[in-house]
Structures are given as structure tokens and as C-alpha cells.
Design a protein around this motif. Structure first.
Motif, PDB file in Angstrom:
ATOM      1  N   VAL A 172      17.919  41.607  67.810  1.00  0.00           N
ATOM      2  CA  VAL A 172      17.056  40.799  68.669  1.00  0.00           C
ATOM      3  C   VAL A 172      17.912  39.766  69.392  1.00  0.00           C
ATOM      4  N   THR A 173      17.398  39.286  70.506  1.00  0.00           N
ATOM      5  CA  THR A 173      18.087  38.270  71.279  1.00  0.00           C
ATOM      6  C   THR A 173      17.843  36.903  70.658  1.00  0.00           C
TER       7      THR A 173
ATOM      8  N   HIS B 213      22.389  37.565  87.916  1.00  0.00           N
ATOM      9  CA  HIS B 213      23.510  38.507  87.962  1.00  0.00           C
ATOM     10  C   HIS B 213      24.169  38.632  86.582  1.00  0.00           C
ATOM     11  N   PHE B 214      24.312  37.520  85.885  1.00  0.00           N
ATOM     12  CA  PHE B 214      24.976  37.523  84.585  1.00  0.00           C
ATOM     13  C   PHE B 214      24.023  37.738  83.414  1.00  0.00           C
ATOM     14  N   GLN B 215      22.737  37.917  83.662  1.00  0.00           N
ATOM     15  CA  GLN B 215      21.750  38.069  82.593  1.00  0.00           C
ATOM     16  C   GLN B 215      22.036  39.234  81.648  1.00  0.00           C
TER      17      GLN B 215
ATOM     18  N   SER C 111      23.522  40.670  76.133  1.00  0.00           N
ATOM     19  CA  SER C 111      24.320  41.475  75.203  1.00  0.00           C
ATOM     20  C   SER C 111      25.123  40.602  74.247  1.00  0.00           C
ATOM     21  N   GLU C 112      25.547  39.441  74.695  1.00  0.00           N
ATOM     22  CA  GLU C 112      26.332  38.552  73.844  1.00  0.00           C
ATOM     23  C   GLU C 112      25.471  37.761  72.858  1.00  0.00           C
TER      24      GLU C 112
ATOM     25  N   MET D 297      20.758  30.674  71.489  1.00  0.00           N
ATOM     26  CA  MET D 297      22.094  30.938  71.992  1.00  0.00           C
ATOM     27  C   MET D 297      22.053  31.323  73.469  1.00  0.00           C
ATOM     28  N   LYS D 298      21.043  32.087  73.852  1.00  0.00           N
ATOM     29  CA  LYS D 298      20.893  32.499  75.248  1.00  0.00           C
ATOM     30  C   LYS D 298      20.729  31.282  76.151  1.00  0.00           C
TER      31      LYS D 298
END
Length: 79
Positions: free
Chosen positions: A55-56, A32-34, A39-40, A60-61
Motif C-alpha cells: 500500500v502507499t 509528472h513525478f507522481q 512507487s517509492e 511519506m508521499k
């Protein structure tokens, strides 16, 4: 600018199961929060031609996902 899509929150039973440590419920909350997590975690990257790409940042992810899981398991529901 993109219009934000309305996403339904997980049901109370799912949240309660996640607090109790159910792996499937935790995965549902993570999914749900993916979009927010992705984006963050964007980082600016310049390629060899000087073009800018976003790029992601996987490190951090994973840290944000781990922090979310930790907070889910520490959460208390007061009735």
C-alpha cells in the motif's frame, strides 16, 4: 516485469513558471513525478489472514511532494 513508459518532461516554460511560484505549473510537475513518488512510497502490509499487500504510505508521499515543491521553489536557472 512492466515496461517503463516514456513520459515527456514538462516544457521549459512550465518549469520556469513553477520556479516563480505558479501553482498550476507546480501541479503539472508534481503530476509528472507522481508515478515515481507512488512507487517509492510503497509499504508492506499484512492483513489478518497473513497475506502481504503493498500500500502507499500517504505520510511519506506527502513528505516527498512537499520536499519536491520546496526544491522547485529554491531552484535557480543559470543562463
Amino acid at each position: 516485469m512492466k515496461a517503463k513508459k516514456h513520459r515527456e518532461m514538462p516544457e521549459f516554460e512550465t518549469i520556469q513558471a513553477a520556479i516563480e511560484g505558479d501553482a498550476e505549473a507546480i501541479n503539472q510537475i508534481l503530476s509528472h513525478f507522481q508515478p515515481f513518488i507512488n512507487s517509492e512510497c510503497k509499504r508492506e502490509y499484512k492483513d489478518e489472514f497473513g497475506r502481504i499487500h503493498y500500500v502507499t504510505d500517504e505520510y511519506m508521499k506527502r513528505r516527498l511532494e512537499t520536499k519536491l515543491i520546496t526544491k522547485i521553489l529554491d531552484f535557480e536557472i543559470r543562463l
